[in-house]
Write a protein that holds these residues in place. Structure first.
Motif, PDB file in Angstrom:
ATOM      1  N   TRP A   3       9.721   5.792   0.532  1.00 41.01           N
ATOM      2  CA  TRP A   3       9.003   7.069   0.438  1.00 41.01           C
ATOM      3  C   TRP A   3       9.606   8.093   1.380  1.00 41.01           C
ATOM      4  CZ3 TRP A   3       4.922   8.606  -2.699  1.00 41.01           C
ATOM      5  CH2 TRP A   3       4.460   7.626  -3.571  1.00 41.01           C
ATOM      6  N   TYR A   8       6.958  14.559   0.823  1.00 45.87           N
ATOM      7  CA  TYR A   8       5.576  14.323   0.407  1.00 45.87           C
ATOM      8  C   TYR A   8       4.629  15.350   1.047  1.00 45.87           C
ATOM      9  CZ  TYR A   8       1.362  11.858  -0.891  1.00 45.87           C
ATOM     10  OH  TYR A   8       0.143  11.550  -1.444  1.00 45.87           O
ATOM     11  N   GLY A  38      -3.436   2.508   1.500  1.00 43.59           N
ATOM     12  CA  GLY A  38      -2.324   3.317   0.986  1.00 43.59           C
ATOM     13  C   GLY A  38      -2.489   4.744   1.492  1.00 43.59           C
ATOM     14  N   LEU A  44      -6.042  12.023   4.394  1.00 46.86           N
ATOM     15  CA  LEU A  44      -7.410  11.635   4.037  1.00 46.86           C
ATOM     16  C   LEU A  44      -8.029  10.699   5.082  1.00 46.86           C
ATOM     17  CD1 LEU A  44      -6.920  11.280   0.185  1.00 46.86           C
ATOM     18  CD2 LEU A  44      -7.975  13.157   1.431  1.00 46.86           C
ATOM     19  N   ASP A  59      -0.649   1.261   4.999  1.00 42.04           N
ATOM     20  CA  ASP A  59       0.294   1.625   3.930  1.00 42.04           C
ATOM     21  C   ASP A  59       1.482   0.668   4.001  1.00 42.04           C
ATOM     22  OD1 ASP A  59       0.641   4.509   2.225  1.00 42.04           O
ATOM     23  OD2 ASP A  59       2.462   3.307   2.449  1.00 42.04           O
ATOM     24  N   LEU A  60       2.090   0.424   2.851  1.00 43.93           N
ATOM     25  CA  LEU A  60       3.241  -0.469   2.815  1.00 43.93           C
ATOM     26  C   LEU A  60       4.502   0.196   3.368  1.00 43.93           C
ATOM     27  CD1 LEU A  60       4.308  -3.215   1.810  1.00 43.93           C
ATOM     28  CD2 LEU A  60       4.643  -2.191  -0.433  1.00 43.93           C
ATOM     29  N   SER A  61       4.520   1.526   3.328  1.00 43.06           N
ATOM     30  CA  SER A  61       5.742   2.248   3.731  1.00 43.06           C
ATOM     31  C   SER A  61       5.725   2.583   5.229  1.00 43.06           C
ATOM     32  CB  SER A  61       5.832   3.548   2.915  1.00 43.06           C
ATOM     33  OG  SER A  61       6.663   4.474   3.560  1.00 43.06           O
ATOM     34  N   ASP A  81       0.672  -4.557   3.368  1.00 43.72           N
ATOM     35  CA  ASP A  81       0.705  -4.598   1.910  1.00 43.72           C
ATOM     36  C   ASP A  81      -0.733  -4.731   1.409  1.00 43.72           C
ATOM     37  OD1 ASP A  81       0.950  -5.222  -0.779  1.00 43.72           O
ATOM     38  OD2 ASP A  81       2.670  -6.565  -0.475  1.00 43.72           O
ATOM     39  N   ALA A  82      -1.122  -3.836   0.498  1.00 46.37           N
ATOM     40  CA  ALA A  82      -2.505  -3.850  -0.007  1.00 46.37           C
ATOM     41  C   ALA A  82      -2.864  -5.165  -0.692  1.00 46.37           C
ATOM     42  CB  ALA A  82      -2.684  -2.702  -0.996  1.00 46.37           C
ATOM     43  N   ASN A  97      -6.764   6.629  -2.468  1.00 43.46           N
ATOM     44  CA  ASN A  97      -6.400   7.722  -3.377  1.00 43.46           C
ATOM     45  C   ASN A  97      -4.929   7.636  -3.805  1.00 43.46           C
ATOM     46  OD1 ASN A  97      -6.763  10.324  -4.719  1.00 43.46           O
ATOM     47  ND2 ASN A  97      -5.406  11.132  -3.128  1.00 43.46           N
ATOM     48  N   ALA A  98      -4.736   7.581  -5.119  1.00 49.23           N
ATOM     49  CA  ALA A  98      -3.391   7.664  -5.721  1.00 49.23           C
ATOM     50  C   ALA A  98      -2.482   6.518  -5.310  1.00 49.23           C
ATOM     51  CB  ALA A  98      -2.741   9.020  -5.378  1.00 49.23           C
TER      52      ALA A  98
HETATM   53  C1  SAM Z   1       0.983   8.957  -3.824  1.00 51.65           C
HETATM   54  S1  SAM Z   1       0.921   8.197  -2.256  1.00 51.65           S
HETATM   55  C2  SAM Z   1      -0.791   8.475  -1.812  1.00 51.65           C
HETATM   56  C3  SAM Z   1      -0.994   8.537  -0.312  1.00 51.65           C
HETATM   57  C4  SAM Z   1      -2.372   8.966   0.169  1.00 51.65           C
HETATM   58  N1  SAM Z   1      -3.395   8.037  -0.240  1.00 51.65           N
HETATM   59  C5  SAM Z   1      -2.709  10.384  -0.277  1.00 51.65           C
HETATM   60  O1  SAM Z   1      -3.707  10.568  -0.957  1.00 51.65           O
HETATM   61  O2  SAM Z   1      -1.959  11.297   0.100  1.00 51.65           O
HETATM   62  C6  SAM Z   1       0.925   6.463  -2.653  1.00 51.65           C
HETATM   63  C7  SAM Z   1       1.000   5.572  -1.445  1.00 51.65           C
HETATM   64  O3  SAM Z   1       0.773   4.226  -1.849  1.00 51.65           O
HETATM   65  C8  SAM Z   1       1.506   3.408  -0.984  1.00 51.65           C
HETATM   66  N2  SAM Z   1       1.653   2.063  -1.565  1.00 51.65           N
HETATM   67  C9  SAM Z   1       2.309   1.703  -2.685  1.00 51.65           C
HETATM   68  N3  SAM Z   1       2.236   0.364  -2.860  1.00 51.65           N
HETATM   69  C10 SAM Z   1       1.512  -0.128  -1.821  1.00 51.65           C
HETATM   70  C11 SAM Z   1       1.094  -1.439  -1.432  1.00 51.65           C
HETATM   71  N4  SAM Z   1       1.418  -2.539  -2.151  1.00 51.65           N
HETATM   72  N5  SAM Z   1       0.368  -1.575  -0.300  1.00 51.65           N
HETATM   73  C12 SAM Z   1       0.034  -0.495   0.429  1.00 51.65           C
HETATM   74  N6  SAM Z   1       0.411   0.770   0.121  1.00 51.65           N
HETATM   75  C13 SAM Z   1       1.137   0.957  -0.996  1.00 51.65           C
HETATM   76  C14 SAM Z   1       2.826   4.141  -0.842  1.00 51.65           C
HETATM   77  O4  SAM Z   1       3.593   3.682   0.239  1.00 51.65           O
HETATM   78  C15 SAM Z   1       2.343   5.592  -0.727  1.00 51.65           C
HETATM   79  O5  SAM Z   1       2.158   5.976   0.605  1.00 51.65           O
END
Ligand code: SAM
Length: 254
Positions: A3, A8, A38, A44, A59-61, A81-82, A97-98
């Motif tokens: 990411w 972002y 995440g 948020l 968050d994973l990143s 990792d979620a 969210n998202a």
């Molecule tokens: C579109 S962003 C949304 C971030 C935040 N929730 C927001 O509303 O701004 C998606 C996020 O999901 C995280 N993500 C994706 N796969 C994940 C996982 N397996 N575990 C935790 N986070 C994850 C990504 O690293 C990224 O930061």
């Protein structure tokens, strides 16, 4: 996927902006313990913490977590990792969210969320629903395939019926589940769609040279022009699924 946390925050802050309305569903009182799953760059997480609740953002990143820590040094953020969270019966609410559409193993994800919630704790989340970004994804796929490469969507965009079943099977009681269209204007005028593609399809572009990448962006823009270029801006064809579901304590074995 790697990411880009600066892109972002600079160009895609609309993601968190839309997520703010979901916070109205959350009890953010002082005595509450909330997980922002995440959390990205922490926008948020910060909103959830404003009334004194104890909030952890995961968050994973590592890029996203580093940026969240520098944006909000007083809040707690962890790389996790979620699908394998290290918490057990700890949270009143898991908010997200998202994020869920980025995760392929939904059974593992829901099991992990279920485990970290207290009995009767609540999952409150929103993510991409069936046919989310279908115009963009179809155009991108066509362009990639015309160049002799294959495209495999990383996303899971379910219908509400499909997702209710998964929630039931994971031991949740579904209180609210809706799908809706959310046409989403992209910032930066003509550059909006290419910014969006470079952020959200980043892994699919990795194998291409700069020249090929430019070609892919131009051709995708051309294919999308009729459907999502409106009044001098790109309007992404988002569809969302919104969920409130409670951990059913009678379903402990799941
Ligand atoms: C579109 S962003 C949304 C971030 C935040 N929730 C927001 O509303 O701004 C998606 C996020 O999901 C995280 N993500 C994706 N796969 C994940 C996982 N397996 N575990 C935790 N986070 C994850 C990504 O690293 C990224 O930061």
């Amino acid at each position: 996927m790697k990411w880009n946390s600066n892109l972002y925050d600079n160009k895609h802050s609309f993601v968190a902006e839309y997520g703010k309305s979901m916070i109205n569903f959350v009890n953010v009182g002082k005595e509450q313990k909330i997980l922002d799953l995440g959390c990205g760059t922490g926008v948020l997480t910060n909103e959830l913490a404003k009334n004194g609740a104890t909030v952890i953002g995961t968050d994973l990143s590592k890029n996203m977590i580093d940026k969240a820590k520098s944006n909000y040094p007083n809040l707690i953020f962890q790389v996790e990792d979620a699908t394998s969270l290290p918490f057990k019966n700890e949270f009143d609410t898991v908010f997200s969210n998202a994020v869920f559409h980025w995760i392929s193993n939904q059974e593992k994800l829901l099991h992990s969320v279920y485990t970290c919630l207290k009995d009767n704790g609540t999952l409150i989340c929103e993510f991409g629903a069936q046919n989310n970004i279908s115009q963009i994804q179809t155009a991108f796929e066509k362009v990639i395939e015309q160049k002799g490469y294959s495209y495999c969507s990383p996303f899971f965009f379910p219908s509400k019926e499909e997702y209710k079943l998964l929630l039931d099977q994971a031991g949740f009681e579904v209180k609210h589940i809706i799908e809706y269209d959310r046409p989403t204007p992209l910032a930066d005028e003509e550059k909006g769609l290419r910014n969006w593609i470079c952020q959200f399809f980043a892994s699919d572009l990795l194998e291409f040279s700069d020249e090929q990448k430019e070609q892919i962006l131009l051709e995708t823009e051309k294919l999308c022009k009729n459907s999502i270029w409106k009044n001098n801006q790109w309007v992404a064809d988002y569809r969302r699924i919104q969920i409130i579901a409670v951990k059913n304590k009678n379903n402990r074995t799941k």
